[in-house]
Design an enzyme around this catalytic site. Structure first.
Site, PDB file in Angstrom:
ATOM      1  N   HIS A  45      -2.024  26.177-129.735  1.00  0.00           N
ATOM      2  CA  HIS A  45      -2.842  25.043-130.172  1.00  0.00           C
ATOM      3  C   HIS A  45      -2.579  24.717-131.641  1.00  0.00           C
ATOM      4  O   HIS A  45      -2.528  23.543-132.023  1.00  0.00           O
ATOM      5  CB  HIS A  45      -4.322  25.370-129.967  1.00  0.00           C
ATOM      6  CG  HIS A  45      -4.753  25.394-128.534  1.00  0.00           C
ATOM      7  ND1 HIS A  45      -4.445  26.426-127.676  1.00  0.00           N
ATOM      8  CD2 HIS A  45      -5.459  24.491-127.795  1.00  0.00           C
ATOM      9  CE1 HIS A  45      -4.964  26.174-126.483  1.00  0.00           C
ATOM     10  NE2 HIS A  45      -5.576  25.005-126.524  1.00  0.00           N
ATOM     11  N   HIS A 101      -8.525  33.133-130.946  1.00  0.00           N
ATOM     12  CA  HIS A 101      -7.291  33.712-131.490  1.00  0.00           C
ATOM     13  C   HIS A 101      -7.642  34.533-132.718  1.00  0.00           C
ATOM     14  O   HIS A 101      -8.611  34.246-133.432  1.00  0.00           O
ATOM     15  CB  HIS A 101      -6.284  32.623-131.885  1.00  0.00           C
ATOM     16  CG  HIS A 101      -5.429  32.145-130.758  1.00  0.00           C
ATOM     17  ND1 HIS A 101      -4.321  32.830-130.322  1.00  0.00           N
ATOM     18  CD2 HIS A 101      -5.527  31.031-129.981  1.00  0.00           C
ATOM     19  CE1 HIS A 101      -3.755  32.152-129.323  1.00  0.00           C
ATOM     20  NE2 HIS A 101      -4.477  31.070-129.090  1.00  0.00           N
ATOM     21  N   ASP A 143      -2.821  34.941-135.748  1.00  0.00           N
ATOM     22  CA  ASP A 143      -2.186  34.028-134.806  1.00  0.00           C
ATOM     23  C   ASP A 143      -2.107  32.612-135.373  1.00  0.00           C
ATOM     24  O   ASP A 143      -1.088  31.920-135.235  1.00  0.00           O
ATOM     25  CB  ASP A 143      -2.967  33.998-133.480  1.00  0.00           C
ATOM     26  CG  ASP A 143      -3.091  35.365-132.848  1.00  0.00           C
ATOM     27  OD1 ASP A 143      -2.337  36.271-133.250  1.00  0.00           O
ATOM     28  OD2 ASP A 143      -3.943  35.539-131.957  1.00  0.00           O
TER      29      ASP A 143
END
Length: 350
Positions: free
Chosen positions: A221, A264, A268
């Site tokens: 994302h 996350h 990340d």
């Protein structure tokens, strides 16, 4: 010639009588054109003076060829790596340790910010909005073929890197709230169904297609939010500061909401942003600075430099912010081919 000149000087009266011009000086029939021929020449020059036009080829257009076939290749490259990512998620999901035996790793951001349930929905909505904005901007850009192959190549490469990082290091779930689908072990048919389900839902949680765990390092994302914003800003007018600010807010809020939702680890997101932005800047530095392509430098040591040379070989200048309608009407094939020659034809008819 001397005898002719002498004759002209000695007999001016005869020359005057010969051409019938008004008195005012001797005229030599050898050096002066015939009166009727001179009149025809002047008439022809006056007639064609407004219609003679020399068109030079547009150098910029020649230096920015579309080459849609290259764009198609990069699209296939990106699609392959996206499918490979879904396969890798399915493979890694089988290796994720149970959260009861391997609790989430310590994360400094989670220590100070409690989880907000709806935050990840904001992330995915912002991502879809940015992808939609970029798609419209790309569609109306004059050099959409060049922009398309750059976008597809960078996106495909970023997801290829993501496949590598996910596979070599499998992290435990970042939060105890996460519920992972049961492991399938050797059931290949069920795994294939999960891959198809993930592809059909675009890998989004709001579509209910992302039910697996393990795709943590790094955040996909974050990649899409960052990449779409960078392309929107790079290929839009610099004076559109409000447009850039709006897109930046969408991307920034989306990235922050990933952490607020505890979907996350912080690492990340940081790694995802760093790899995406560095790869974008490296590629566009080489694309916009022509001298870097011909002279040896550290940027040419990247593994994808041969692919870059293949994609950008004929792009000899920086892509300008030029926009046009994606579809023109009537199409060029239906336009009157004689229209541009109408002025020439009218001269010939005269």
């Amino acid at each position: 010639m001397a005898s002719v000149d002498h004759q002209c000087k000695q007999h001016p009266t005869d020359a005057h009588k010969h051409d019938g011009s008004s008195p005012g000086g001797p005229v030599c029939p050898v050096h002066s054109p015939a009166p009727e021929e001179a009149k025809r020449t002047r008439k022809a020059l006056g007639r064609h003076r407004d219609y003679v036009k020399i068109s030079l080829p547009d150098g910029r257009a020649n230096r920015l060829p579309m080459e849609w076939w290259k764009t198609l290749i990069t699209f296939m490259y990106a699609a392959f790596n996206l499918v490979l990512t879904t396969v890798m998620i399915t493979v890694v999901h089988e290796r994720v340790p149970a959260k009861e035996s391997s609790p989430p790793l310590p994360d400094k951001f989670f220590d100070y910010i409690d989880r907000v349930k709806w935050a990840f929905t904001v992330t995915e909505v912002n991502g879809m909005v940015l992808v939609g904005i970029w798609s419209l901007q790309w569609l109306f850009h004059k050099y959409r073929a060049i922009l398309g192959r750059r976008f597809f190549f960078l996106m495909g490469t970023l997801y290829l890197y993501r496949c590598v990082t996910m596979y070599i290091t499998t992290l435990p779930v970042p939060s105890m709230h996460m519920t992972c689908a049961p492991k399938l072990y050797g059931d290949s048919q069920a795994k294939l169904q999960r891959v198809l389900q993930l592809i059909s839902g675009a890998g989004l949680s709001i579509t209910g297609s992302h039910i697996m765990c393990g795709d943590f390092l790094y955040s996909g994302h974050t990649v899409m939010l960052t990449l779409t914003y960078l392309f929107i800003k790079e290929y839009s007018p610099r004076s559109f500061w409000w447009y850039h600010l709006l897109c930046w807010l969408l991307a920034a809020v989306g990235v922050v909401c990933i952490l607020v939702a505890h979907e996350h680890y912080s690492v990340d997101v940081v790694v995802g942003y760093f790899i995406t932005s560095r790869l974008f800047y490296w590629y566009h530095t080489m694309a916009n600075v022509q001298v870097l392509r011909s002279s040896p430098n550290y940027l040419t040591h990247t593994w994808w430099n041969p692919i870059f040379n293949f994609l950008e070989r004929n792009v000899q200048t920086q892509v300008p912010c030029s926009f046009c309608w994606p579809v023109t009407w009537p199409p060029a094939c239906l336009k009157n081919p004689c229209k541009k020659y109408s002025m020439v034809n009218s001269v010939r008819e005269e």
